[in-house]
Design a protein around this motif. Sequence first.
Motif, short mmCIF file in Angstrom:
data_model
loop_
_atom_site.label_atom_id
_atom_site.label_comp_id
_atom_site.label_asym_id
_atom_site.label_seq_id
_atom_site.Cartn_x
_atom_site.Cartn_y
_atom_site.Cartn_z
N TYR B 154 40.54 45.39 42.21
CA TYR B 154 40.63 44.01 41.43
C TYR B 154 39.66 43.93 40.23
N ALA B 155 38.24 44.44 40.54
CA ALA B 155 37.46 44.50 39.56
C ALA B 155 37.64 45.40 38.24
N TYR B 156 38.23 46.83 38.90
CA TYR B 156 38.54 47.77 37.81
C TYR B 156 39.44 47.15 36.89
N ARG B 157 40.78 46.65 37.44
CA ARG B 157 41.59 46.07 36.50
C ARG B 157 41.15 45.22 35.67
N ALA B 158 40.27 44.14 36.01
CA ALA B 158 39.92 42.91 35.12
C ALA B 158 39.02 43.56 34.00
N LEU B 159 37.98 44.59 34.55
CA LEU B 159 37.10 44.98 33.51
C LEU B 159 37.98 46.12 32.60
N ASP B 160 38.92 46.88 32.97
CA ASP B 160 39.89 47.83 32.34
C ASP B 160 40.43 47.12 31.10
N ALA B 161 40.95 45.67 31.68
CA ALA B 161 41.69 45.01 30.27
C ALA B 161 40.76 44.53 29.60
N GLY B 162 39.60 44.33 29.87
CA GLY B 162 38.69 43.76 29.07
C GLY B 162 37.96 44.60 28.14
N LEU B 163 38.06 46.05 28.54
CA LEU B 163 37.44 46.98 27.71
C LEU B 163 38.53 47.49 26.77
N SER B 164 39.75 47.34 27.18
CA SER B 164 40.80 47.77 26.31
C SER B 164 40.99 46.82 25.01
#
Lengths: 279, 272
Positions: B154-164
Amino acid sequence: MGALLGVLPFFAYTTIFLAIPTIIVVVGAFLDGRGHPTLGNLRALAQPQVVSAFVRSTVLSAVTATLGAVFGALLAYAVSTAREGGLLRRLVTSLCGVLAQFGGVTLAFAFVATVGFQGFVTLWLEHLGIDLAGSIWLFEPYKGLILVYTYFQIPLMLIVFLPAVEGLKPQWGEAAESLGGSTWDYWRHVAGPILAPSFIGAMLLLFTNAFSAYATAAALISQGSPIITLLIGGTFSSEVILGQENVGKAMALGMVAIVALVMTIYALLERRATKWLGR
Amino acid sequence: MKLRAARRRRQSTFRRVVVTLIGLFFALPIVGMIEFTTRAPGGGRTLDTWATLFNLGVIDRDYPELKTGIQASAGLVVLTVAIMLFMLVPTMTWVRLRLPGMRRLVEFVCLLPLTIPAIVLVVGLAPVYAWVAYFLGESSLWLTFAYVVLVLPYAYRALDAGLSTIDVRTLAEAARSLGAGWPTVMWRVILPNLRTAVLSAAFLSVALVLGEFTIANLFSRDNLQVAINQLSKRDASLAIAAALAALILAFTVLFAMSFVGTGRGSSRREEA
């Protein structure tokens, strides 16, 4: 070389707390109590108790995944027609986020307080002369768990499926309508086929979610281990029979095999859904 | 225009019916909890249970297991969020900057816990935790190591969306050319730009940790849910009240988060 140093903490951590536990389960499933290789643990999976626990878990997961997917999809579509950023959407998505994750003990209590022996719906129906069969049904693996599991499957479906229905462009509906198509035609020939991969994919995710669930059943069912997660949990607390020390690992491996199979199909479908919805 | 109006009317009727019906199904058990916790011994209503729950003195004296559970879960929330952020944000930023070839691998590792049921993780973690107990002691707080693994996807998906949504490379190069060291780049350039993603990753972790039962229960450690489950055998009413309070807390956290994320939602609408 210096660049690799930057990812070292991450890989060290996931090796210790993710890779090693996985390896322990996989290798342990093929070792006996003294560390000699054996297939005895896998043979122990054929015990009637284990087989029926696997079957019950599978049926329970399939039924609740279907129910959750159908009602969750309806809810997702209904919510998607509301204004984006509006209060209804915020409320429903946050509520679903909590209910999908929170399940467990709280959920078991909630249902005991509602349709258990002293639950208000039970008492109320009794007052009207309807007996809920002594309310023991809530603690039975099929009837009770199906009802309670559906309660956390619907919210999960909403969270997973909402982005897919949001991908439906209103112009498609208008185009179908202006060409003389009925609502049924629109769903049959346009929206249905577009959403199908996402829908089935989400349903598979719901299946693994129910299949892996432990807390709700543990809090609700105090006698016996009718489903596979409870049976594995039981190997922690009960006396270990000599020669069967690693049967728990073999059961865990069986679970991983089933979940991995389902998730692989999910990944393939998701790729297709992404292509069609242009996400 | 007329077609569209008719369509909108139909949709809004459909929305009201579906949301009401499914809403009723969801409201019933919650109402059940409220009803159960406000029952007075002789019939009628009382708020005694809720008064007890928020009376710290009484909880401390009569229900020590609940106090221990709340303390453990509070500590676990803080530790899990801290470890998750300190590990994931630098790693994911670094991979984007210097090791793009590793992105798939990091993603695979982070999403792996989705395919490994928590109960299976417990089976495999048992020997690992024997070592943790040997080196660090028996404290319930060490459950955080397992919880970080649970929140990874869940953390990965949230952070990945932010980094994109941000140009990590340009930001980092600009900061470096102005003489910033890597810690400064992370702390003062990347992190402020990821505020929304970091908050959403943190909030999801909070909700997950507050609701966790499986691992704590099977390792015989204390946390909020384990305490509530134990308490239910002694005082069902208070246990249900505590469970409902935790649920409301988690809901409040996620609902607040939906407002924090507004900035990104509006920019997405502009794109479309």
